[in-house]
Design a protein around this motif. Structure first.
Motif, PDB file in Angstrom:
ATOM      1  N   ALA A 224       0.837  -1.211   0.000  1.00 31.17           N
ATOM      2  CA  ALA A 224       0.000   0.000   0.000  1.00 31.17           C
ATOM      3  C   ALA A 224       0.869   1.257   0.000  1.00 31.17           C
ATOM      4  CB  ALA A 224      -0.929  -0.010   1.208  1.00 31.17           C
ATOM      5  N   LEU A 225       1.967   1.226   0.755  1.00 29.50           N
ATOM      6  CA  LEU A 225       2.875   2.372   0.798  1.00 29.50           C
ATOM      7  C   LEU A 225       3.569   2.575  -0.551  1.00 29.50           C
ATOM      8  CD1 LEU A 225       4.493   1.876   4.327  1.00 29.50           C
ATOM      9  CD2 LEU A 225       2.807   3.607   3.656  1.00 29.50           C
ATOM     10  N   VAL A 226       3.963   1.476  -1.192  1.00 34.17           N
ATOM     11  CA  VAL A 226       4.600   1.563  -2.514  1.00 34.17           C
ATOM     12  C   VAL A 226       3.635   2.199  -3.515  1.00 34.17           C
ATOM     13  CG1 VAL A 226       5.419   0.209  -4.480  1.00 34.17           C
ATOM     14  CG2 VAL A 226       6.206  -0.343  -2.163  1.00 34.17           C
ATOM     15  N   GLU A 227       2.382   1.773  -3.485  1.00 30.19           N
ATOM     16  CA  GLU A 227       1.382   2.330  -4.402  1.00 30.19           C
ATOM     17  C   GLU A 227       1.200   3.824  -4.157  1.00 30.19           C
ATOM     18  OE1 GLU A 227      -3.121   1.251  -5.912  1.00 30.19           O
ATOM     19  OE2 GLU A 227      -2.673   1.121  -3.759  1.00 30.19           O
ATOM     20  N   ALA A 228       1.097   4.198  -2.873  1.00 37.62           N
ATOM     21  CA  ALA A 228       0.902   5.612  -2.541  1.00 37.62           C
ATOM     22  C   ALA A 228       2.108   6.441  -2.968  1.00 37.62           C
ATOM     23  CB  ALA A 228       0.656   5.757  -1.040  1.00 37.62           C
ATOM     24  N   ALA A 229       3.311   5.906  -2.737  1.00 38.47           N
ATOM     25  CA  ALA A 229       4.527   6.637  -3.105  1.00 38.47           C
ATOM     26  C   ALA A 229       4.626   6.807  -4.616  1.00 38.47           C
ATOM     27  CB  ALA A 229       5.754   5.898  -2.566  1.00 38.47           C
ATOM     28  N   TRP A 230       4.259   5.756  -5.350  1.00 42.80           N
ATOM     29  CA  TRP A 230       4.359   5.837  -6.810  1.00 42.80           C
ATOM     30  C   TRP A 230       3.411   6.894  -7.378  1.00 42.80           C
ATOM     31  CZ3 TRP A 230       7.663   4.140 -10.372  1.00 42.80           C
ATOM     32  CH2 TRP A 230       7.287   4.260 -11.711  1.00 42.80           C
ATOM     33  N   TYR A 231       2.138   6.850  -6.946  1.00 43.57           N
ATOM     34  CA  TYR A 231       1.181   7.826  -7.455  1.00 43.57           C
ATOM     35  C   TYR A 231       1.554   9.242  -7.013  1.00 43.57           C
ATOM     36  CZ  TYR A 231      -2.097   4.417  -9.371  1.00 43.57           C
ATOM     37  OH  TYR A 231      -2.677   3.436 -10.148  1.00 43.57           O
ATOM     38  N   GLY A 232       2.081   9.345  -5.785  1.00 42.12           N
ATOM     39  CA  GLY A 232       2.490  10.658  -5.308  1.00 42.12           C
ATOM     40  C   GLY A 232       3.637  11.222  -6.125  1.00 42.12           C
ATOM     41  N   PHE A 233       4.589  10.361  -6.496  1.00 40.70           N
ATOM     42  CA  PHE A 233       5.757  10.802  -7.253  1.00 40.70           C
ATOM     43  C   PHE A 233       5.402  11.095  -8.706  1.00 40.70           C
ATOM     44  CE2 PHE A 233       9.400   9.663  -9.986  1.00 40.70           C
ATOM     45  CZ  PHE A 233      10.315  10.617  -9.551  1.00 40.70           C
ATOM     46  N   LYS A 234       4.592  10.232  -9.327  1.00 39.99           N
ATOM     47  CA  LYS A 234       4.303  10.359 -10.750  1.00 39.99           C
ATOM     48  C   LYS A 234       3.155  11.326 -11.044  1.00 39.99           C
ATOM     49  CE  LYS A 234       5.722   8.289 -13.794  1.00 39.99           C
ATOM     50  NZ  LYS A 234       6.795   8.599 -14.778  1.00 39.99           N
ATOM     51  N   SER A 235       2.152  11.365 -10.169  1.00 41.13           N
ATOM     52  CA  SER A 235       0.943  12.140 -10.478  1.00 41.13           C
ATOM     53  C   SER A 235       0.656  13.255  -9.487  1.00 41.13           C
ATOM     54  CB  SER A 235      -0.278  11.198 -10.531  1.00 41.13           C
ATOM     55  OG  SER A 235      -0.040  10.116 -11.398  1.00 41.13           O
ATOM     56  N   GLY A 236       1.410  13.304  -8.405  1.00 37.21           N
ATOM     57  CA  GLY A 236       1.166  14.329  -7.409  1.00 37.21           C
ATOM     58  C   GLY A 236      -0.063  14.076  -6.562  1.00 37.21           C
ATOM     59  N   PRO A 238      -2.013  13.014  -3.398  1.00 38.35           N
ATOM     60  CA  PRO A 238      -1.608  12.889  -1.993  1.00 38.35           C
ATOM     61  C   PRO A 238      -1.586  11.433  -1.542  1.00 38.35           C
ATOM     62  CG  PRO A 238      -3.232  14.632  -2.258  1.00 38.35           C
ATOM     63  CD  PRO A 238      -3.162  13.911  -3.571  1.00 38.35           C
ATOM     64  N   ALA A 239      -0.539  11.073  -0.813  1.00 41.51           N
ATOM     65  CA  ALA A 239      -0.412   9.696  -0.345  1.00 41.51           C
ATOM     66  C   ALA A 239      -1.602   9.290   0.515  1.00 41.51           C
ATOM     67  CB  ALA A 239       0.886   9.540   0.448  1.00 41.51           C
ATOM     68  N   SER A 240      -2.126  10.246   1.300  1.00 43.66           N
ATOM     69  CA  SER A 240      -3.259   9.924   2.179  1.00 43.66           C
ATOM     70  C   SER A 240      -4.481   9.504   1.368  1.00 43.66           C
ATOM     71  CB  SER A 240      -3.610  11.138   3.047  1.00 43.66           C
ATOM     72  OG  SER A 240      -3.913  12.272   2.225  1.00 43.66           O
ATOM     73  N   ALA A 241      -4.658  10.117   0.183  1.00 45.60           N
ATOM     74  CA  ALA A 241      -5.810   9.766  -0.656  1.00 45.60           C
ATOM     75  C   ALA A 241      -5.667   8.357  -1.204  1.00 45.60           C
ATOM     76  CB  ALA A 241      -5.937  10.766  -1.802  1.00 45.60           C
ATOM     77  N   VAL A 242      -4.448   7.985  -1.618  1.00 43.72           N
ATOM     78  CA  VAL A 242      -4.227   6.640  -2.156  1.00 43.72           C
ATOM     79  C   VAL A 242      -4.367   5.605  -1.047  1.00 43.72           C
ATOM     80  CG1 VAL A 242      -2.607   5.135  -3.370  1.00 43.72           C
ATOM     81  CG2 VAL A 242      -2.693   7.571  -3.922  1.00 43.72           C
ATOM     82  N   LEU A 243      -3.797   5.899   0.110  1.00 43.41           N
ATOM     83  CA  LEU A 243      -3.910   4.957   1.231  1.00 43.41           C
ATOM     84  C   LEU A 243      -5.367   4.818   1.663  1.00 43.41           C
ATOM     85  CD1 LEU A 243      -0.813   6.033   3.360  1.00 43.41           C
ATOM     86  CD2 LEU A 243      -1.089   3.922   2.053  1.00 43.41           C
ATOM     87  N   GLY A 244      -6.102   5.929   1.635  1.00 39.52           N
ATOM     88  CA  GLY A 244      -7.512   5.875   2.005  1.00 39.52           C
ATOM     89  C   GLY A 244      -8.328   5.042   1.044  1.00 39.52           C
ATOM     90  N   ALA A 245      -7.917   5.019  -0.224  1.00 43.10           N
ATOM     91  CA  ALA A 245      -8.635   4.230  -1.228  1.00 43.10           C
ATOM     92  C   ALA A 245      -8.583   2.739  -0.917  1.00 43.10           C
ATOM     93  CB  ALA A 245      -8.055   4.487  -2.614  1.00 43.10           C
ATOM     94  N   ASN A 246      -7.577   2.324  -0.144  1.00 43.83           N
ATOM     95  CA  ASN A 246      -7.482   0.909   0.230  1.00 43.83           C
ATOM     96  C   ASN A 246      -8.588   0.502   1.199  1.00 43.83           C
ATOM     97  OD1 ASN A 246      -4.791  -0.511  -0.752  1.00 43.83           O
ATOM     98  ND2 ASN A 246      -4.318   1.648  -0.378  1.00 43.83           N
TER      99      ASN A 246
END
Length: 297
Positions: A224-236, A238-246
């Motif tokens: 989950a952290l890897v996914e959040a970091a990737w989207y944060g780095f590539k698309s900007g 927020p990591a909290s939004a990606v983690l929340g999607a889980n």
């Protein structure tokens, strides 16, 4: 003693007998290629069939690579040492799909090799994919019994480079996926799970259903952290939004959950170990041949 035949079918064991496990693995290795060839023949791959084939063969190379890395954990957790017999076949299958993957890219570039070379040199994701394929070729060439004997103690050190090759292959997968990286995130999570098991072995941590469940949970959280970091780095994003999607299931499970579901197979295999070993206590089998032992990375 009769001379050993110059050629042995891949589904034969070292005594020349048909091995059900090796035959099933061989057919499984062929199945995706046959399916893709049939889909191409029936024009079922969409408007860009060569592009679809390039992506599909690359994905199958990654899948078989992860499957080859799963052999050692699965055979030890399930106390099924015969799994080592198919490791070489799985490794060569990875190389085969990788070569076809590159060959199809050459076809897509109209066989203009100068353009292929230029693209590989100038595009970073192609460069690391090509380096990974070269690494696979080296491992494939040195996978014969003769090369194992010639290389001696250097052989295991050389073949541990498969972990670096896996990282390069997964990174290549991420970069070419561009927008939706759910598939590479999932396979990266499985890689983390398998490497986590190896770290547990390295530090001699206890292997039981509880610790293996903990490993599955840890791997899913890191995924989950890897996914959040990737989207944060590539698309900007927020990591909290990606983690929340889980934690939102209306649009299906995120890759981290699938890693957890897959990882639960490890403690389940551990619990089934006595039954799978014929009702015994699941004691590891130690009578490996030298070749099998050196392949057990």
């Amino acid at each position: 003693m009769p001379a050993k035949p110059a050629f042995s079918a891949p589904w034969h064991d070292r005594a020349g007998r048909v091995s059900g496990l090796k035959l099933a693995t061989f057919l499984f290795a062929l199945a995706p290629g046959i399916w893709l060839a049939a889909a191409y023949g029936f024009d079922a791959l969409g408007p860009k069939p060569i592009t679809a084939l390039i992506h599909s063969t690359g994905e199958w190379a990654v899948r078989f690579l992860l499957l080859s890395l799963a052999v050692t954990p699965l055979r030890r957790i399930a106390n099924y040492p015969k799994l080592i017999l198919v490791r070489r076949m799985l490794g060569l299958t990875v190389l085969a799909y990788g070569i076809v993957h590159l060959g199809l890219y050459i076809v897509d570039q109209n066989f203009i090799l100068s353009k292929v070379v230029s693209e590989i040199v100038s595009r970073f994701y192609l460069t690391i994919g090509f380096v990974a394929l070269l690494g696979l070729a080296v491992l494939g060439i040195t996978s014969t019994d003769g090369m194992i004997r010639r290389l001696g103690k250097a052989w295991p050190r050389l073949h541990k480079s498969v972990y670096v090759i896996a990282v390069l292959g997964l990174f290549h997968y991420f970069l070419q996926a561009k927008i939706d990286v759910s598939a590479p995130v999932y396979w990266t999570g499985l890689f983390l799970l398998l490497m986590g098991w190896r770290e547990m072995q390295r530090f001699r941590l206890p292997m039981n259903a509880i610790t293996l469940l903990g490993l599955a949970i840890a791997a899913s959280l890191v995924t989950a952290l890897v996914e959040a970091a990737w989207y944060g780095f590539k698309s900007g994003v927020p990591a909290s939004a990606v983690l929340g999607a889980n934690l939102e299931f209306y649009d299906g499970l995120r890759p981290a959950w699938w890693v957890l579901i897959s990882g639960i197979a490890l403690p389940l295999l551990n619990l089934m170990r006595p039954a799978m070993s014929g009702g015994g206590k699941g004691r590891p089998v130690s009578h490996q041949s030298g070749r099998e032992a050196v392949q057990a990375r």
